[in-house]
Design a protein around this motif. Structure first.
Motif: not given
Length: 134
Positions: A72-100
């Motif tokens: 489900l996380g993968e499906k959520l991310m795919q939907t999000f990436c599609q929105k970002v591509m439709e908005a023509q934004i070139p990059k997605i960033t994030l921070k993740v805990a090194q221990i995760n």
């Protein structure tokens, strides 16, 4: 909001206060997504527009513990990436805990790359191709 806070509490090291969830950020309501099951929130992705960096930043992505390992996380991310591509934004960033390590493996599978470190956090980014902002 109560359900969102319950899910957030599943990651106590990264848990936000209610005020952080409600904080207004550029593009937050346009790019953020909720995952529903039988009318109840079981996951969400919170993101905002970082126009100065020509990117969208993911602040939180979480799926309720009971619903993990169902892609489900993968499906959520795919939907999000599609929105970002439709908005023509070139990059997605994030921070993740090194221990995760589970989240890091997930983001690598979703085509994110390690781009830096900040304290106990890894910075990761995914290039969306030759996108131009609308």
């Amino acid at each position: 909001m109560e359900r969102i806070m319950q899910i957030a509490a599943e990651t106590p090291d990264e848990c936000w206060a209610e005020s952080q969830f409600l904080m207004e950020l550029p593009g937050k309501w346009k790019y953020s997504l909720a995952l529903l099951h039988r009318g109840q929130v079981i996951g969400y992705l919170l993101a905002s527009d970082k126009e100065v960096l020509n990117s969208i930043h993911i602040h939180k992505l979480i799926v309720d513990y009971q619903f993990r390992s169902l892609r489900l996380g993968e499906k959520l991310m795919q939907t999000f990436c599609q929105k970002v591509m439709e908005a023509q934004i070139p990059k997605i960033t994030l921070k993740v805990a090194q221990i995760n390590s589970g989240a890091i493996r997930f983001y690598i599978r979703m085509k994110f790359q390690h781009i830096g470190e900040e304290g106990a956090w890894f910075w990761m980014a995914r290039e969306m191709g030759d996108q131009r902002r609308k």
